[in-house]
Design an enzyme around this catalytic site. Structure first.
Site, PDB file in Angstrom:
ATOM      1  N   CYS A  64      11.180   3.051  -0.710  1.00 28.24           N
ATOM      2  CA  CYS A  64      11.797   3.161  -2.041  1.00 28.24           C
ATOM      3  C   CYS A  64      11.200   4.342  -2.791  1.00 28.24           C
ATOM      4  CB  CYS A  64      11.621   1.869  -2.844  1.00 28.24           C
ATOM      5  SG  CYS A  64      12.418   1.944  -4.458  1.00 28.24           S
ATOM      6  N   CYS A  88      11.053   4.197  -6.510  1.00 24.43           N
ATOM      7  CA  CYS A  88       9.895   3.466  -7.048  1.00 24.43           C
ATOM      8  C   CYS A  88       8.626   4.319  -6.990  1.00 24.43           C
ATOM      9  CB  CYS A  88       9.629   2.191  -6.256  1.00 24.43           C
ATOM     10  SG  CYS A  88      11.084   1.272  -5.775  1.00 24.43           S
ATOM     11  N   ASP A  89       8.446   5.052  -5.902  1.00 19.57           N
ATOM     12  CA  ASP A  89       7.145   5.681  -5.629  1.00 19.57           C
ATOM     13  C   ASP A  89       7.059   7.169  -5.969  1.00 19.57           C
ATOM     14  OD1 ASP A  89       6.437   3.248  -4.653  1.00 19.57           O
ATOM     15  OD2 ASP A  89       6.541   3.784  -2.543  1.00 19.57           O
TER      16      ASP A  89
END
Ligand code: NDP
Length: 322
Positions: free
Chosen positions: A142, A145-146
């Site tokens: 993801c 997200c990161d």
């Protein structure tokens, strides 16, 4: 075990535990069947910086631990067991207006008046050499997200050719110096407007006919072995993200009568009574329904909706003989 329950919640991610918290506060006395590997996709992430309420970020497993603790503080019973089947051929329950469903846990069975399915989804990966060891240490699923963790990174790869691959690359390109999308064919299937984003970007490149073969690194990812037109080479990299689709965790619902699409995402009604499936008293929430947003906070929101929908179901047909 041969129980009769009001509400069984199946799953252990943000959707399941948010549903449990709301249902407990509505005095529906829910039972959570959390599965043996509980916590969902957040257990495979590191720092979560986009879940509101945590200005310093929070580790994925810690966020899930807290959600479960919050539910358990409200006296929610949680069993770490896998559900193997759900039987939706119903029968009336004594003089109650509810139709009973049966949840099977191997040999054990639980009768319940309502069910919330929140079993989530799993990001597809290729199970390449080095993947297990380096997951969360440069290998991820993801990038949205990161991405901020790759501030000033020299090079990050994204594997895939769909809209997700472009979206992940765009998220990473705000931070990393160079983002390269590895596409196995000679064209991408992403929408034209997404491809325009790549053209307009200064630091996103696409390598066609290119496939990752191995992730190499000691404590974190250092190199990716890639085959291009039959030739294998090693490339230094700070990160590599999969964007090759997701698989909803709904195989166990086969033959249940619950309507799903061809990939196994559960259909919900939408609108009022949003999370209702085609079977009365069975609701669904989170990534086993949502193939678009796939965010923890969205799953939590849907879990809340499912609990409120279940509550409305019981308000229409109050549980008899509690
Ligand atoms: P898709 O199924 O659309 O694409 C998956 C990609 O992964 C394909 O390019 C496929 O390659 C590639 N792939 C699959 N297996 C492998 C493999 N073994 N090795 C290398 N590559 C592989 O999934 P997405 O997650 O991209 O999108 C899912 C849905 O969500 C779509 O409907 C999409 O439109 C939507 N979406 C919309 C967004 C938006 O509008 N902003 C953002 C993200 C998703 P190949 O093409 O060769 O089969």
């Amino acid at each position: 075990m041969n129980d009769v329950r009001n509400l069984v919640i199946i799953g252990s991610g943000p959707a399941a535990f948010t549903a449990a918290i709301y249902a407990a506060r509505a005095k529906l006395n829910p039972l959570v069947l959390a599965g043996e590997k509980n916590g969902g996709q957040l257990m495979d992430t590191t720092l979560v910086e986009n879940f509101p309420g945590f200005p310093e970020g929070v580790l994925g497993p810690e966020l899930m631990r807290r959600m479960r603790e919050q539910a358990e503080k409200l006296d929610v019973e949680v069993l770490d067991k896998n559900v193997t089947k759900i039987q939706t051929n119903s029968r009336p329950y004594e003089d109650s207006p509810h139709l009973m469903r049966t949840v099977l846990l191997g040999q054990d069975r639980i009768q319940t008046k309502a069910v919330i399915i929140a079993t989530g989804a799993e990001a597809n990966t290729l199970k390449l050499p080095g993947e297990e060891k380096l997951m969360g240490r440069g290998v991820g699923v993801c990038a949205v997200c990161d991405a901020p963790l790759y501030k000033d990174a020299q090079r990050v790869f994204v594997i895939g050719g769909g809209d997700s691959a472009v979206e992940e690359a765009m998220a990473l390109a705000k931070y990393a110096k160079e983002v390269i999308i590895l596409v196995r064919k000679d064209k991408m299937r992403a929408a034209a407007i997404m491809l325009d984003h790549i053209k307009q970007s200064k630091n996103i490149k696409v390598w066609y006919k290119s496939e990752a073969l191995e992730f190499i690194g000691d404590k974190k990812l250092e190199q990716v072995k890639i085959v291009q037109n039959g030739k294998e080479s090693l490339f230094p990299a700070d990160g590599v993200f999969y964007a090759i689709g997701h698989t909803p965790a709904t195989k166990w619902l086969k033959d249940s009568g619950i309507k799903m699409d061809e990939k196994g995402y559960i259909f919900v009604k939408g609108g009022e009574n949003h999370t209702a499936t085609n079977i009365p008293g069975i609701f669904a929430a989170g990534d086993c329904v949502d193939y678009i947003y796939r965010q923890a906070v969205v799953a939590a929101g849907m879990g809340c909706m499912a609990a409120l929908d279940a509550q409305a179901y019981f308000d229409r047909f109050p549980p008899a003989r509690e």
